[in-house]
Design a protein around this motif. Structure first.
Motif, PDB file in Angstrom:
ATOM      1  N   GLU A 158      38.642  31.896  32.894  1.00 43.81           N
ATOM      2  CA  GLU A 158      39.743  31.448  33.738  1.00 43.81           C
ATOM      3  C   GLU A 158      41.082  32.050  33.322  1.00 43.81           C
ATOM      4  OE1 GLU A 158      39.988  27.240  34.045  1.00 43.81           O
ATOM      5  OE2 GLU A 158      38.208  27.085  35.318  1.00 43.81           O
ATOM      6  N   SER A 159      41.061  32.988  32.386  1.00 42.87           N
ATOM      7  CA  SER A 159      42.305  33.542  31.855  1.00 42.87           C
ATOM      8  C   SER A 159      42.772  34.733  32.678  1.00 42.87           C
ATOM      9  CB  SER A 159      42.110  33.963  30.387  1.00 42.87           C
ATOM     10  OG  SER A 159      43.282  34.537  29.877  1.00 42.87           O
ATOM     11  N   ASP A 160      43.686  34.484  33.605  1.00 42.95           N
ATOM     12  CA  ASP A 160      44.284  35.587  34.360  1.00 42.95           C
ATOM     13  C   ASP A 160      45.148  36.451  33.451  1.00 42.95           C
ATOM     14  OD1 ASP A 160      43.063  34.746  36.653  1.00 42.95           O
ATOM     15  OD2 ASP A 160      44.793  33.658  37.427  1.00 42.95           O
ATOM     16  N   MET A 192      47.539  34.247  44.272  1.00 39.78           N
ATOM     17  CA  MET A 192      47.563  34.076  42.820  1.00 39.78           C
ATOM     18  C   MET A 192      47.508  32.612  42.411  1.00 39.78           C
ATOM     19  SD  MET A 192      50.305  37.004  41.619  1.00 39.78           S
ATOM     20  CE  MET A 192      51.684  36.308  42.558  1.00 39.78           C
ATOM     21  N   SER A 214      50.856  30.717  39.762  1.00 40.46           N
ATOM     22  CA  SER A 214      52.072  31.528  39.816  1.00 40.46           C
ATOM     23  C   SER A 214      53.278  30.727  40.293  1.00 40.46           C
ATOM     24  CB  SER A 214      51.844  32.738  40.741  1.00 40.46           C
ATOM     25  OG  SER A 214      51.568  32.307  42.067  1.00 40.46           O
ATOM     26  N   SER A 226      45.135  30.723  41.467  1.00 43.85           N
ATOM     27  CA  SER A 226      44.337  30.421  40.272  1.00 43.85           C
ATOM     28  C   SER A 226      45.144  30.619  38.993  1.00 43.85           C
ATOM     29  CB  SER A 226      43.083  31.301  40.229  1.00 43.85           C
ATOM     30  OG  SER A 226      43.434  32.676  40.143  1.00 43.85           O
ATOM     31  N   GLY A 227      46.157  31.491  39.053  1.00 39.12           N
ATOM     32  CA  GLY A 227      47.003  31.735  37.904  1.00 39.12           C
ATOM     33  C   GLY A 227      48.240  30.848  37.869  1.00 39.12           C
ATOM     34  N   ASN A 259      39.856  30.255  27.050  1.00 38.15           N
ATOM     35  CA  ASN A 259      40.912  31.257  27.249  1.00 38.15           C
ATOM     36  C   ASN A 259      41.365  31.863  25.933  1.00 38.15           C
ATOM     37  OD1 ASN A 259      40.715  30.654  29.930  1.00 38.15           O
ATOM     38  ND2 ASN A 259      42.742  29.745  30.138  1.00 38.15           N
ATOM     39  N   VAL A 307      42.946  39.105  32.064  1.00 40.56           N
ATOM     40  CA  VAL A 307      42.692  40.142  33.073  1.00 40.56           C
ATOM     41  C   VAL A 307      43.858  41.129  33.114  1.00 40.56           C
ATOM     42  CG1 VAL A 307      42.347  40.602  35.529  1.00 40.56           C
ATOM     43  CG2 VAL A 307      41.237  38.628  34.463  1.00 40.56           C
TER      44      VAL A 307
END
Length: 334
Positions: A132-134, A191, A196, A193-194, A89, A137
Motif C-alpha cells: 500500500e506504499s505509494d 491518487m 493526496s 489511495s495515496g 509499508n 512506488v
C-alpha cells in the motif's frame, strides 16, 4: 551533521513539549550514531557470503510480505496479531533502500550481474506494487530512472539532484498552497489511495505554523503535539484540525516547522556536502549511491515523519552495505 545536531538540541530550549523533543532526539540520533560507528568498522568485514545472506533475506522478506497481503493477512488475523495492510509499508521501504547496495554488488562482483540486478529490481517492483506504499512506488521509479542517468550523464544528474533538493527545501513552506492550485479534483480522485487531498491539506496547515515562527521554528519534534501548542491557536481555524495528524508527511517541511530557516539551511548544506562526497566515489558505486539518494528523497518528502528511528536505521544499513559493495568493486578493478 554536528551543527544540525547542535541546533536540534538547542531548539529544545523553546519547545513546548521538552520530554517529547528529548525522546525523539534519542530515537533518531542513536541510530545515526550507531550507523556512523558501524560504517567506520563493519564494511571491511562484510564478505561475499554475507551479501548472499542479505540477498536471501531480501527475497524471503518480499515473499512473506506478498503472501501476507495476498491472503488478506489471514495468518495474522488467526493468531490475533495486528492485521492492517499498511504495517508492511516500512519493511517495503527498507527493502527499497537495501536494493541499491545489492544492485551495486551484483553489477560489480558477479557474473551476469546485470541479469541478476534486473531480476532483483523486478522482484522488488512486484513487492512494492502489491503493498500500500505509494511512496515506495514513487521512490523506486525515481531511483530506477536516476541510475542510468548517473551512469551516462553524471554531471547533469548531480546538477539536477542539487537543484531538486534546493527547490524542495525552499518551496516546502509554500508546498500546500502550490499543490492546492496545481492538483485538480480529477487528479486527487486518481491518487485517492495515496491520500493526496489529505496531504495537501496537511501541508497547508503546517505551512501556517512556519509563518508563525519562520526563523527558529517551534522546537525539535514538536509536530506530534502541534495541535496543543500556542502556535496552533494562531493558525486559521479551518486548518487547525489537520495539525492533529502528528507530522506534515514531508521531511523538509517538518524541518522548517521545528527548526526554522536556520535548520533548513543546515540541512541543505548537508545535502550538498553529501553530493560532493558521492561524486568522488567509484563510478558504479556513485551511480548506485545517487539512486539511493534519489529513492530516499521523494519518500521523505511525501511519506513518514522525519525523525523516525527505523528510517534512520534503514538508511544507515544501506550506506554500510554500499561501502562494502564499493570495496568489492575496487578489489575487482585492481
Amino acid at each position: 551533521m554536528l551543527a544540525f545536531f547542535g541546533w536540534s538540541l538547542l531548539s529544545i530550549g523553546w519547545s513546548e513539549f521538552k520530554s517529547v523533543s528529548l525522546f525523539s532526539l534519542g530515537e533518531v540520533w542513536l541510530p545515526i550514531a550507531a550507523a556512523l560507528i558501524l560504517a567506520l568498522t563493519l564494511p571491511k568485514h562484510l564478505t561475499r557470503q554475507m551479501f548472499w545472506l542479505l540477498a536471501g533475506a531480501f527475497v524471503l522478506s518480499g515473499i512473506i510480505i506478498v503472501m501476507e497481503l495476498r491472503t488478506g493477512l489471514a495468518l495474522r488475523r488467526a493468531i490475533r496479531m495486528r492485521a492492517d495492510p499498511f504495517i508492511f509499508n516500512r519493511p517495503v521501504l527498507t527493502l527499497l533502500m537495501l536494493a541499491m547496495p545489492l544492485t551495486a554488488w551484483l553489477l560489480g562482483d558477479q557474473r551476469r550481474g546485470a541479469v541478476w540486478s534486473l531480476a532483483l529490481l523486478l522482484f522488488l517492483t512486484a513487492v512494492v506494487i502489491q503493498s500500500e506504499s505509494d511512496a515506495a512506488v514513487l521512490g523506486l521509479a525515481i531511483a530506477c530512472l536516476t541510475f542510468p542517468m548517473a551512469w551516462f550523464v553524471p554531471r547533469v544528474t548531480f546538477g539536477l539532484a542539487a537543484f531538486a533538493f534546493l527547490v524542495a527545501f525552499c518551496a516546502s513552506p509554500l508546498i500546500g498552497p502550490i499543490a492546492a492550485r496545481l492538483i485538480t479534483p480529477a487528479m486527487h480522485e486518481k491518487m485517492a489511495s495515496g491520500h493526496s487531498k489529505e496531504r495537501v491539506e496537511l501541508w497547508q496547515s503546517f505551512g501556517f505554523v512556519v509563518r508563525e515562527k519562520p526563523i527558529l521554528g517551534s522546537g525539535f519534534a514538536t509536530s506530534p503535539r502541534m495541535a496543543q501548542t500556542t502556535i496552533a491557536k494562531k493558525v486559521p481555524v479551518e486548518h487547525q484540525r489537520m495539525l492533529n495528524i502528528g507530522h506534515p508527511h514531508n521531511a523538509a517541511l517538518q524541518i522548517w516547522v521545528e527548526l526554522g530557516a536556520i535548520g533548513a539551511a543546515i540541512a541543505v548544506l548537508i545535502v550538498f556536502l553529501t553530493l560532493r562526497m558521492v561524486w568522488q566515489l567509484p563510478h558504479l558505486t556513485r551511480c548506485a549511491s545517487m539512486a539511493l539518494i534519489a529513492g530516499a528523497g521523494p519518500v521523505a518528502l511525501v511519506g513518514h515523519g522525519a525523525w523516525q528511528g527505523w528510517w534512520a536505521a534503514s538508511l544507515g544499513a544501506a550506506i554500510i552495505w554500499m561501502q562494502a559493495a564499493s570495496r568489492f568493486q575496487t578489489e575487482t578493478e585492481s
